[in-house]
Design a protein around this motif. Structure first.
Motif, PDB file in Angstrom:
ATOM      1  N   LYS A  61      32.136  44.989  51.045  1.00 50.91           N
ATOM      2  CA  LYS A  61      32.476  45.331  52.432  1.00 50.91           C
ATOM      3  C   LYS A  61      31.431  44.774  53.397  1.00 50.91           C
ATOM      4  O   LYS A  61      31.765  44.234  54.457  1.00 50.91           O
ATOM      5  N   THR A  62      30.154  44.892  53.017  1.00 55.99           N
ATOM      6  CA  THR A  62      29.087  44.331  53.844  1.00 55.99           C
ATOM      7  C   THR A  62      29.203  42.815  53.938  1.00 55.99           C
ATOM      8  O   THR A  62      28.994  42.222  55.002  1.00 55.99           O
ATOM      9  N   SER A  63      29.552  42.167  52.810  1.00 54.36           N
ATOM     10  CA  SER A  63      29.695  40.709  52.803  1.00 54.36           C
ATOM     11  C   SER A  63      30.855  40.257  53.672  1.00 54.36           C
ATOM     12  O   SER A  63      30.773  39.224  54.346  1.00 54.36           O
ATOM     13  N   ILE A  64      31.944  41.017  53.662  1.00 53.92           N
ATOM     14  CA  ILE A  64      33.091  40.666  54.510  1.00 53.92           C
ATOM     15  C   ILE A  64      32.668  40.623  55.972  1.00 53.92           C
ATOM     16  O   ILE A  64      32.971  39.671  56.707  1.00 53.92           O
ATOM     17  N   ILE A  65      31.946  41.646  56.399  1.00 55.60           N
ATOM     18  CA  ILE A  65      31.487  41.706  57.792  1.00 55.60           C
ATOM     19  C   ILE A  65      30.532  40.558  58.097  1.00 55.60           C
ATOM     20  O   ILE A  65      30.611  39.915  59.149  1.00 55.60           O
ATOM     21  N   ALA A  66      29.628  40.264  57.128  1.00 55.31           N
ATOM     22  CA  ALA A  66      28.628  39.217  57.357  1.00 55.31           C
ATOM     23  C   ALA A  66      29.284  37.849  57.498  1.00 55.31           C
ATOM     24  O   ALA A  66      28.996  37.101  58.444  1.00 55.31           O
ATOM     25  N   PHE A  67      30.176  37.505  56.567  1.00 57.77           N
ATOM     26  CA  PHE A  67      30.795  36.179  56.613  1.00 57.77           C
ATOM     27  C   PHE A  67      31.791  36.070  57.764  1.00 57.77           C
ATOM     28  O   PHE A  67      31.934  35.001  58.364  1.00 57.77           O
ATOM     29  N   ALA A  68      32.485  37.158  58.077  1.00 57.28           N
ATOM     30  CA  ALA A  68      33.414  37.123  59.203  1.00 57.28           C
ATOM     31  C   ALA A  68      32.669  36.933  60.526  1.00 57.28           C
ATOM     32  O   ALA A  68      33.209  36.349  61.474  1.00 57.28           O
ATOM     33  N   ALA A  95      33.696  29.987  55.874  1.00 56.22           N
ATOM     34  CA  ALA A  95      33.440  31.377  56.270  1.00 56.22           C
ATOM     35  C   ALA A  95      34.652  32.258  55.973  1.00 56.22           C
ATOM     36  O   ALA A  95      34.520  33.384  55.466  1.00 56.22           O
ATOM     37  N   ILE A  96      35.850  31.731  56.289  1.00 55.23           N
ATOM     38  CA  ILE A  96      37.071  32.479  55.993  1.00 55.23           C
ATOM     39  C   ILE A  96      37.246  32.634  54.481  1.00 55.23           C
ATOM     40  O   ILE A  96      37.608  33.709  53.979  1.00 55.23           O
ATOM     41  N   GLY A  97      36.979  31.560  53.736  1.00 56.69           N
ATOM     42  CA  GLY A  97      37.119  31.614  52.287  1.00 56.69           C
ATOM     43  C   GLY A  97      36.183  32.627  51.650  1.00 56.69           C
ATOM     44  O   GLY A  97      36.579  33.383  50.758  1.00 56.69           O
ATOM     45  N   MET A  98      34.938  32.669  52.101  1.00 60.57           N
ATOM     46  CA  MET A  98      33.986  33.621  51.543  1.00 60.57           C
ATOM     47  C   MET A  98      34.344  35.051  51.936  1.00 60.57           C
ATOM     48  O   MET A  98      34.125  35.987  51.157  1.00 60.57           O
ATOM     49  N   SER A  99      34.867  35.230  53.130  1.00 59.35           N
ATOM     50  CA  SER A  99      35.339  36.559  53.514  1.00 59.35           C
ATOM     51  C   SER A  99      36.489  37.001  52.619  1.00 59.35           C
ATOM     52  O   SER A  99      36.565  38.165  52.199  1.00 59.35           O
ATOM     53  N   PHE A 100      37.375  36.044  52.290  1.00 57.18           N
ATOM     54  CA  PHE A 100      38.515  36.361  51.418  1.00 57.18           C
ATOM     55  C   PHE A 100      38.039  36.699  50.003  1.00 57.18           C
ATOM     56  O   PHE A 100      38.529  37.652  49.381  1.00 57.18           O
ATOM     57  N   SER A 102      35.142  37.942  49.202  1.00 58.39           N
ATOM     58  CA  SER A 102      34.521  39.267  49.287  1.00 58.39           C
ATOM     59  C   SER A 102      35.586  40.357  49.349  1.00 58.39           C
ATOM     60  O   SER A 102      35.417  41.441  48.769  1.00 58.39           O
ATOM     61  N   TRP A 103      36.693  40.073  50.038  1.00 56.46           N
ATOM     62  CA  TRP A 103      37.787  41.047  50.102  1.00 56.46           C
ATOM     63  C   TRP A 103      38.404  41.265  48.721  1.00 56.46           C
ATOM     64  O   TRP A 103      38.728  42.390  48.344  1.00 56.46           O
ATOM     65  N   ALA A 222      21.467  38.884  57.635  1.00 60.65           N
ATOM     66  CA  ALA A 222      20.619  39.144  56.475  1.00 60.65           C
ATOM     67  C   ALA A 222      20.013  40.535  56.541  1.00 60.65           C
ATOM     68  O   ALA A 222      19.934  41.245  55.529  1.00 60.65           O
ATOM     69  N   GLY A 223      19.591  40.946  57.729  1.00 62.59           N
ATOM     70  CA  GLY A 223      19.029  42.281  57.881  1.00 62.59           C
ATOM     71  C   GLY A 223      20.033  43.368  57.582  1.00 62.59           C
ATOM     72  O   GLY A 223      19.678  44.418  57.012  1.00 62.59           O
ATOM     73  N   ASN A 224      21.290  43.149  57.933  1.00 61.87           N
ATOM     74  CA  ASN A 224      22.318  44.148  57.657  1.00 61.87           C
ATOM     75  C   ASN A 224      22.563  44.299  56.159  1.00 61.87           C
ATOM     76  O   ASN A 224      22.798  45.407  55.659  1.00 61.87           O
ATOM     77  N   VAL A 225      22.486  43.180  55.422  1.00 55.36           N
ATOM     78  CA  VAL A 225      22.637  43.244  53.963  1.00 55.36           C
ATOM     79  C   VAL A 225      21.517  44.085  53.358  1.00 55.36           C
ATOM     80  O   VAL A 225      21.756  44.966  52.518  1.00 55.36           O
ATOM     81  N   VAL A 226      20.274  43.827  53.790  1.00 54.28           N
ATOM     82  CA  VAL A 226      19.137  44.579  53.265  1.00 54.28           C
ATOM     83  C   VAL A 226      19.244  46.046  53.656  1.00 54.28           C
ATOM     84  O   VAL A 226      18.974  46.943  52.845  1.00 54.28           O
ATOM     85  N   ARG A 227      19.629  46.317  54.899  1.00 55.86           N
ATOM     86  CA  ARG A 227      19.737  47.706  55.365  1.00 55.86           C
ATOM     87  C   ARG A 227      20.767  48.484  54.562  1.00 55.86           C
ATOM     88  O   ARG A 227      20.528  49.628  54.151  1.00 55.86           O
ATOM     89  N   THR A 228      21.922  47.877  54.315  1.00 59.65           N
ATOM     90  CA  THR A 228      22.968  48.554  53.557  1.00 59.65           C
ATOM     91  C   THR A 228      22.520  48.867  52.140  1.00 59.65           C
ATOM     92  O   THR A 228      22.702  49.987  51.640  1.00 59.65           O
ATOM     93  N   ASN A 229      21.908  47.882  51.477  1.00 57.85           N
ATOM     94  CA  ASN A 229      21.448  48.107  50.112  1.00 57.85           C
ATOM     95  C   ASN A 229      20.317  49.131  50.059  1.00 57.85           C
ATOM     96  O   ASN A 229      20.257  49.957  49.140  1.00 57.85           O
TER      97      ASN A 229
END
Length: 266
Positions: A61-68, A95-100, A102-103, A222-229
């Motif tokens: 879910k975090t990756s979807i937001i990041a790539f989107a 970017a769309i492919g990586m979001s997909f 991740s989905w 990148a900060g959001n990924v670290v914060r979530t984890n």
């Protein structure tokens, strides 16, 4: 026998219930609950797998937001001169492919490691065309590495992450040296000149603003990924500590007198 462990824990708990003052029974219960077994029971394996699927969905879910969020860069395109529309389309397509991808990981609760490594590597190659291998690309590479380290299969094999990092850093430079990609950088005396193969700003002010916004977005991603984890890890540690504290209150301790219960057992 791992399959009999649940019965052993139940029997130890009954022993403690029959003799609450028994330090031996208390030690046995604590050992059975706190110390992990060498071989996990099938039911426990299934429970751990379900917990890992839940953690994977959170990371996906975090990756979807990041790539989107990379798609937001389309807002600066009207202020830039496009040199290569295929590369621009390829960038947003990745970017769309990586979001997909991740989905799909979110839906399945599992990640296909080789797909994650391949799609992120292609994205790095495309981003290196925007600002060269030394602008934007290192920031995005760091963010992707942070995300890759959260995948259990890769965390258990750090050499794969190191190999991916080396390939992501070296490949754009090597492909330019081989003539596969157009050159985007060169030294002029003691200066490093950067040229974008994708876009060109009509003036330095717009270029500077675009670069600042892009780097802010990448660093925030990148900060959001670290914060979530970090938040997920801290919550898990708190749950374990709270459970251990309650367990210590439940079991008698050596040298501590057993206080009679206020409830009469008939």
């Amino acid at each position: 026998d791992p399959a009999a462990r649940a019965h052993a824990v139940h029997a130890a708990g009954r022993a403690l219930a029959l003799d609450p003052a028994s330090i031996e029974a208390a030690d046995l219960v604590a050992a059975m609950i706190v110390e992990p077994p060498r071989d996990l029971p099938p039911a426990l394996e299934a429970s751990l797998a379900e917990a890992e699927r839940a953690a994977t969905r959170l990371r996906a879910k975090t990756s979807i937001i990041a790539f989107a969020s990379l798609l937001a860069f389309v807002l600066v395109l009207p202020f830039l001169e496009i040199r290569s529309w295929p590369l621009v389309i390829g960038f947003f397509g990745s970017a769309i492919g990586m979001s997909f991808v991740s989905w799909l990981s979110y839906r399945r609760g599992t990640q296909v490691v080789w797909v994650a490594l391949l799609t992120t590597f292609v994205t790095i190659l495309l981003v290196s065309r925007v600002g060269g291998p030394f602008v934007m690309t290192p920031v995005l590479t760091c963010g992707i590495v942070l995300g890759l380290t959260t995948i259990p299969q890769l965390a258990a094999r750090p050499y794969l992450i190191l190999a991916w990092t080396v390939a992501a850093v070296v490949a754009p430079v090597a492909l330019e040296a081989l003539g596969v990609f157009q050159p985007t950088w060169r030294f002029i005396g003691d200066e490093l000149a950067i040229r974008s193969s994708v876009v060109h700003g009509p003036n330095r002010t717009i270029e500077a603003i675009a670069l600042i916004l892009v780097h802010i977005a990448l660093i925030a991603m990148a900060g959001n990924v670290v914060r979530t984890n970090s938040r997920s890890r801290r919550a898990a540690e708190r749950r374990l500590h709270i459970q251990a504290w309650h367990l210590r209150q439940l079991l008698p301790r050596r040298g501590e007198p057993i206080r009679p219960s206020s409830l009469a057992i008939k």
